[in-house]
Design a protein around this motif. Structure first.
Motif, PDB file in Angstrom:
ATOM      1  N   ALA A 138      -0.810   5.304  -8.228  1.00  0.00           N
ATOM      2  CA  ALA A 138      -2.262   5.103  -8.266  1.00  0.00           C
ATOM      3  C   ALA A 138      -2.625   3.644  -8.013  1.00  0.00           C
ATOM      4  N   LEU A 139      -1.692   2.728  -8.281  1.00  0.00           N
ATOM      5  CA  LEU A 139      -1.930   1.306  -8.025  1.00  0.00           C
ATOM      6  C   LEU A 139      -1.824   0.960  -6.541  1.00  0.00           C
ATOM      7  N   GLY A 140      -1.359   1.905  -5.735  1.00  0.00           N
ATOM      8  CA  GLY A 140      -1.198   1.645  -4.313  1.00  0.00           C
ATOM      9  C   GLY A 140       0.218   1.213  -3.986  1.00  0.00           C
ATOM     10  N   PRO A 141       0.445   0.729  -2.770  1.00  0.00           N
ATOM     11  CA  PRO A 141       1.794   0.372  -2.337  1.00  0.00           C
ATOM     12  C   PRO A 141       2.512  -0.610  -3.256  1.00  0.00           C
TER      13      PRO A 141
ATOM     14  N   VAL B 262       2.297  -0.097   4.379  1.00  0.00           N
ATOM     15  CA  VAL B 262       3.086   1.110   4.147  1.00  0.00           C
ATOM     16  C   VAL B 262       2.185   2.315   3.885  1.00  0.00           C
ATOM     17  N   PHE B 263       0.924   2.077   3.589  1.00  0.00           N
ATOM     18  CA  PHE B 263      -0.004   3.158   3.282  1.00  0.00           C
ATOM     19  C   PHE B 263      -0.187   4.094   4.468  1.00  0.00           C
ATOM     20  N   THR B 264      -0.127   3.549   5.680  1.00  0.00           N
ATOM     21  CA  THR B 264      -0.306   4.360   6.891  1.00  0.00           C
ATOM     22  C   THR B 264       0.891   4.266   7.839  1.00  0.00           C
TER      23      THR B 264
ATOM     24  N   GLN C  27      -3.989  12.502   1.047  1.00  0.00           N
ATOM     25  CA  GLN C  27      -3.626  12.750  -0.344  1.00  0.00           C
ATOM     26  C   GLN C  27      -4.655  12.156  -1.296  1.00  0.00           C
ATOM     27  N   ALA C  28      -5.025  10.890  -1.041  1.00  0.00           N
ATOM     28  CA  ALA C  28      -6.003  10.237  -1.909  1.00  0.00           C
ATOM     29  C   ALA C  28      -7.369  10.909  -1.794  1.00  0.00           C
TER      30      ALA C  28
END
Length: 280
Positions: free
Chosen positions: A178-181, A247-249, A20-21
């Motif tokens: 956009a700030l991430g997890p 949590v990103f992956t 996505q990013a």
């Protein structure tokens, strides 16, 4: 040896948000290059970005969930709490596999005799978090574990308690993601359990996280307090089990408590009601 479904779910979790990013960045770069008359490269980048976004969307909403025996844990709260977005009612519980949420649950404090402002009936759109009974209540370790992540830098914000405020909530979700997890989870703690999997407790009260990375905790130990940080409409505890610390992956994994995780609108069984000790 893991079955095909588990392999596919894990692979989907690893590539979902990076795709996505990467897709969004490729499209932006491609459009810029086209505007600069570098048409061939720009078009190729834009096309690659679209493909990546399609991969991400498929993984987010249509990817498989891991089917495995749920891990028995202790409740991460005390007292009377109701379930919202429960994996007992549907999987993925939050309508998405993103951020390892397939088997996540939201818990809302509902003590007997204590009113909670209801959505659309709260008498205001943006209420202070201390109007809600969940705010400030202890959050407990669900098992003996090691802290691998402890974030406590986000502020508590007001509720989003009307349809107009809910629309703002969706707009706010864009910069938060956009700030991430951390933008989504707010203040949170990630624990590594004895089996090597991880447990996330999110939306914690600002200034309340009482543990640090590398610290060993025991079941029932207070970790923080329930807050209203991150992507939330009202104070509640979001908790989930996942395979990786990030949590990103992550891929969501099933878990339960004695008596079972409640369905949407049902009440989480306390240790006494379930006839259990404090051991998971």
């Amino acid at each position: 040896m893991p079955d095909l479904r588990t392999v596919l779910a894990t692979a989907s979790g690893r590539v979902r948000l990076p795709a996505q990013a990467g897709g969004a960045l490729a499209i932006v770069a491609g459009v810029v290059l086209v505007l600069l008359d570098v048409d061939a490269v720009g078009s190729a980048l834009t096309g690659a970005g679209v493909v990546l976004l399609v991969v991400a969307l498929v993984g987010t909403f249509l990817g498989p969930a891991v089917h495995a025996e749920p891990l028995l844990l202790a409740p991460p709260v005390e007292g009377r709490w109701e379930a919202l977005n429960s994996p007992t009612s549907k999987v993925p519980s939050h309508g998405t596999h993103a951020y390892g949420q397939a088997y996540a649950i939201d818990l809302i404090a509902a003590p007997e005799g204590v009113p909670r402002p209801r959505f659309g009936e709260a008498g205001g759109s943006f209420l202070p978090p201390d109007r809600f009974p969940a705010f400030g209540r202890p959050v407990l370790a669900p098992a003996d574990a090691v802290v691998v992540r402890a974030v406590d830098r986000m502020r508590d914000h007001r509720s989003r308690s009307s349809w107009a405020a809910y629309g703002l909530f969706f707009l706010e979700a864009i910069p938060r993601e956009a700030l991430g997890p951390t933008g989504v989870l707010g203040n949170h703690v990630v624990l590594r359990l004895a089996d090597g999997t991880h447990f996330v407790l999110a939306h914690l009260q600002a200034g309340s996280v009482a543990v640090r990375r590398g610290e060993r905790v025991v079941v029932g130990q207070p970790l923080a307090r329930c807050g209203n940080t991150g992507n939330t409409t009202e104070p509640h505890l979001h908790c989930q089990r996942q395979d990786t610390a990030s949590v990103f992956t992550a891929t969501g994994l099933p878990w339960t408590v004695r008596g079972g995780l409640p369905a949407n609108g049902a009440v989480l069984a306390t240790q006494a009601e379930a006839g259990a000790s404090t051991e998971p």
